[in-house]
Design a protein around this motif. Sequence first.
Motif, PDB file in Angstrom:
ATOM      1  N   PHE A   1      76.211  31.378  41.787  1.00  0.00           N
ATOM      2  CA  PHE A   1      75.191  30.334  41.841  1.00  0.00           C
ATOM      3  C   PHE A   1      73.944  31.001  42.397  1.00  0.00           C
ATOM      4  O   PHE A   1      73.980  31.584  43.479  1.00  0.00           O
ATOM      5  N   VAL A   2      72.845  30.949  41.670  1.00  0.00           N
ATOM      6  CA  VAL A   2      71.612  31.640  42.068  1.00  0.00           C
ATOM      7  C   VAL A   2      70.521  30.629  42.379  1.00  0.00           C
ATOM      8  O   VAL A   2      70.257  29.723  41.580  1.00  0.00           O
ATOM      9  N   ALA A   3      69.887  30.809  43.526  1.00  0.00           N
ATOM     10  CA  ALA A   3      68.729  29.999  43.912  1.00  0.00           C
ATOM     11  C   ALA A   3      67.500  30.894  43.933  1.00  0.00           C
ATOM     12  O   ALA A   3      67.488  31.931  44.617  1.00  0.00           O
ATOM     13  N   PHE A   4      66.478  30.522  43.184  1.00  0.00           N
ATOM     14  CA  PHE A   4      65.234  31.279  43.179  1.00  0.00           C
ATOM     15  C   PHE A   4      64.366  30.871  44.372  1.00  0.00           C
ATOM     16  O   PHE A   4      64.492  29.768  44.909  1.00  0.00           O
ATOM     17  N   GLY A   5      63.485  31.788  44.770  1.00  0.00           N
ATOM     18  CA  GLY A   5      62.590  31.509  45.878  1.00  0.00           C
ATOM     19  C   GLY A   5      61.321  32.324  45.759  1.00  0.00           C
ATOM     20  O   GLY A   5      61.012  32.869  44.700  1.00  0.00           O
ATOM     21  N   HIS A   6      60.583  32.444  46.863  1.00  0.00           N
ATOM     22  CA  HIS A   6      59.272  33.087  46.812  1.00  0.00           C
ATOM     23  C   HIS A   6      59.375  34.567  46.478  1.00  0.00           C
ATOM     24  O   HIS A   6      60.412  35.216  46.680  1.00  0.00           O
ATOM     25  N   SER A   7      58.300  35.122  45.973  1.00  0.00           N
ATOM     26  CA  SER A   7      58.206  36.541  45.668  1.00  0.00           C
ATOM     27  C   SER A   7      58.247  37.349  46.958  1.00  0.00           C
ATOM     28  O   SER A   7      57.684  36.942  47.982  1.00  0.00           O
ATOM     29  N   ARG A   8      58.905  38.501  46.911  1.00  0.00           N
ATOM     30  CA  ARG A   8      58.899  39.398  48.068  1.00  0.00           C
ATOM     31  C   ARG A   8      57.576  40.156  48.158  1.00  0.00           C
ATOM     32  O   ARG A   8      57.172  40.570  49.240  1.00  0.00           O
ATOM     33  N   VAL A   9      56.932  40.338  47.031  1.00  0.00           N
ATOM     34  CA  VAL A   9      55.667  41.083  46.993  1.00  0.00           C
ATOM     35  C   VAL A   9      54.499  40.183  47.381  1.00  0.00           C
ATOM     36  O   VAL A   9      53.596  40.585  48.134  1.00  0.00           O
ATOM     37  N   HIS A  10      54.514  38.943  46.884  1.00  0.00           N
ATOM     38  CA  HIS A  10      53.451  37.977  47.178  1.00  0.00           C
ATOM     39  C   HIS A  10      54.095  36.674  47.665  1.00  0.00           C
ATOM     40  O   HIS A  10      54.117  35.671  46.941  1.00  0.00           O
ATOM     41  N   PRO A  11      54.627  36.657  48.893  1.00  0.00           N
ATOM     42  CA  PRO A  11      55.420  35.505  49.348  1.00  0.00           C
ATOM     43  C   PRO A  11      54.657  34.195  49.436  1.00  0.00           C
ATOM     44  O   PRO A  11      55.265  33.124  49.343  1.00  0.00           O
ATOM     45  N   ALA A  12      53.328  34.243  49.605  1.00  0.00           N
ATOM     46  CA  ALA A  12      52.555  33.014  49.732  1.00  0.00           C
ATOM     47  C   ALA A  12      52.041  32.499  48.392  1.00  0.00           C
ATOM     48  O   ALA A  12      51.440  31.424  48.335  1.00  0.00           O
ATOM     49  N   ARG A  13      52.267  33.240  47.338  1.00  0.00           N
ATOM     50  CA  ARG A  13      51.719  32.863  46.039  1.00  0.00           C
ATOM     51  C   ARG A  13      52.589  31.801  45.367  1.00  0.00           C
ATOM     52  O   ARG A  13      53.793  31.939  45.268  1.00  0.00           O
ATOM     53  N   LEU A  14      51.939  30.755  44.882  1.00  0.00           N
ATOM     54  CA  LEU A  14      52.613  29.705  44.119  1.00  0.00           C
ATOM     55  C   LEU A  14      52.417  30.033  42.640  1.00  0.00           C
ATOM     56  O   LEU A  14      51.320  29.893  42.112  1.00  0.00           O
ATOM     57  N   PRO A  15      53.452  30.497  41.972  1.00  0.00           N
ATOM     58  CA  PRO A  15      53.242  30.946  40.586  1.00  0.00           C
ATOM     59  C   PRO A  15      52.924  29.781  39.650  1.00  0.00           C
ATOM     60  O   PRO A  15      53.333  28.637  39.886  1.00  0.00           O
ATOM     61  N   SER A  16      52.210  30.093  38.577  1.00  0.00           N
ATOM     62  CA  SER A  16      51.991  29.096  37.532  1.00  0.00           C
ATOM     63  C   SER A  16      53.322  28.775  36.867  1.00  0.00           C
ATOM     64  O   SER A  16      54.291  29.539  36.976  1.00  0.00           O
ATOM     65  N   ILE A  17      53.367  27.675  36.150  1.00  0.00           N
ATOM     66  CA  ILE A  17      54.599  27.311  35.451  1.00  0.00           C
ATOM     67  C   ILE A  17      54.949  28.385  34.418  1.00  0.00           C
ATOM     68  O   ILE A  17      56.113  28.759  34.257  1.00  0.00           O
ATOM     69  N   GLY A  18      53.938  28.904  33.731  1.00  0.00           N
ATOM     70  CA  GLY A  18      54.180  29.948  32.751  1.00  0.00           C
ATOM     71  C   GLY A  18      54.741  31.216  33.372  1.00  0.00           C
ATOM     72  O   GLY A  18      55.679  31.820  32.837  1.00  0.00           O
ATOM     73  N   ALA A  19      54.170  31.638  34.515  1.00  0.00           N
ATOM     74  CA  ALA A  19      54.641  32.841  35.192  1.00  0.00           C
ATOM     75  C   ALA A  19      56.063  32.654  35.703  1.00  0.00           C
ATOM     76  O   ALA A  19      56.913  33.553  35.597  1.00  0.00           O
ATOM     77  N   TYR A  20      56.330  31.485  36.273  1.00  0.00           N
ATOM     78  CA  TYR A  20      57.688  31.191  36.757  1.00  0.00           C
ATOM     79  C   TYR A  20      58.678  31.221  35.603  1.00  0.00           C
ATOM     80  O   TYR A  20      59.738  31.855  35.694  1.00  0.00           O
ATOM     81  N   SER A  21      58.359  30.553  34.513  1.00  0.00           N
ATOM     82  CA  SER A  21      59.278  30.475  33.367  1.00  0.00           C
ATOM     83  C   SER A  21      59.574  31.858  32.803  1.00  0.00           C
ATOM     84  O   SER A  21      60.734  32.174  32.482  1.00  0.00           O
ATOM     85  N   ALA A  22      58.542  32.695  32.678  1.00  0.00           N
ATOM     86  CA  ALA A  22      58.744  34.040  32.136  1.00  0.00           C
ATOM     87  C   ALA A  22      59.617  34.884  33.051  1.00  0.00           C
ATOM     88  O   ALA A  22      60.511  35.616  32.589  1.00  0.00           O
ATOM     89  N   ALA A  23      59.389  34.777  34.364  1.00  0.00           N
ATOM     90  CA  ALA A  23      60.163  35.570  35.315  1.00  0.00           C
ATOM     91  C   ALA A  23      61.625  35.137  35.337  1.00  0.00           C
ATOM     92  O   ALA A  23      62.539  35.972  35.369  1.00  0.00           O
ATOM     93  N   VAL A  24      61.850  33.830  35.316  1.00  0.00           N
ATOM     94  CA  VAL A  24      63.221  33.315  35.329  1.00  0.00           C
ATOM     95  C   VAL A  24      63.937  33.649  34.018  1.00  0.00           C
ATOM     96  O   VAL A  24      65.141  33.961  34.005  1.00  0.00           O
ATOM     97  N   ALA A  25      63.219  33.601  32.916  1.00  0.00           N
ATOM     98  CA  ALA A  25      63.812  33.976  31.626  1.00  0.00           C
ATOM     99  C   ALA A  25      64.265  35.434  31.647  1.00  0.00           C
ATOM    100  O   ALA A  25      65.322  35.776  31.095  1.00  0.00           O
ATOM    101  N   ALA A  26      63.490  36.315  32.288  1.00  0.00           N
ATOM    102  CA  ALA A  26      63.881  37.718  32.409  1.00  0.00           C
ATOM    103  C   ALA A  26      65.158  37.855  33.227  1.00  0.00           C
ATOM    104  O   ALA A  26      66.044  38.669  32.894  1.00  0.00           O
ATOM    105  N   PHE A  27      65.278  37.069  34.262  1.00  0.00           N
ATOM    106  CA  PHE A  27      66.502  37.082  35.075  1.00  0.00           C
ATOM    107  C   PHE A  27      67.697  36.637  34.244  1.00  0.00           C
ATOM    108  O   PHE A  27      68.754  37.264  34.262  1.00  0.00           O
TER     109      PHE A  27
END
Length: 332
Positions: free
Chosen positions: A122-148
Amino acid sequence: MPGRNVSRPSALARALAVPAVLAVLAAAGCGGDGTGGAGTTTTAPAPSAPRTTTATTPAPASRLIVGMGDQNASTFANPAFLALGIRHARLVVSYDAMSVGFERQLVDQWMAAVTKAGIAPFVAFGHSRVHPARLPSIGAYSAAVAAFRRRYPRVRTFAAWNEVNNQSQPTQRAPERAAAYFDALRAQCPGCTLVAGDVLDQAGFVGYLRRYRAALRSRPQIWGLHDYSDTNRFRTTGTRAFLRAVPGEVWLTETGGVAKFGRSFPLDLQRQARALRYAFTLADSSPRITRMYLYNWLGAGPADRFDAGLVEADGTTQRPAYRALARVLRRR
């Protein structure tokens, strides 16, 4: 006693571990709907025995699935862990973990370990380790999760964002964006099991959930709660408020007894074991609660501020919490 494991967590695992209990146990007035609750004290609260009059009638014990939340791959090859018969595990990763080499390496190791052990991830996504305060756009989030998901197609159970209301997350003041992440993950994986919310039982979480639910375009079937405050203060306030705030099935996606946390919870292994047993009392208090993930396996060192480990830092199993868990699981 089961066998012992003397390996320590890797530097990568320690760097990425997420002790979710820290903020909620330190916050004044945590738990419930934000209108009350115990604050931080200089001594541990007296752990009186749970009163049966404060919880609803327990549901049948057999319906509850018990998992382990742990960042370390070595946990899932440990004979003492395997002896417990736990077959579900939770990992917290950055939403953009596939673009960060060292985190991708850690996830590879973790996935290989749970696969070899026959454990469902069971995987829970969370903030970026590189940019922890950044709130990603929906497009950026979707692309990153799709890669995972392309790299780990075996994973079919997710939380769109871990502890959305925690101050460590950029979603803390953006419940509408957190809801949009859930909808985006649902759109790209309609057959997956998705956990909504995944909130910490700290002050104000009911209001956060109200805004989150209003922004959703889909209808979640499962909602996640981290009930550390209730579990370690031997109360039901936050859990009851959560059950009133959301419909459907509930998973306690992080829970467990704290061995120590700063001055508020001085080291007390017997109290930790009592809190662990009480976590099961809370889980059994409603038939809607169907799963719980205990956090975590290895204890911390003497100089560390936070420790919720079921076993000692060197892997030995003398801790009362480990023995308590083994007894509880045998009875279920």
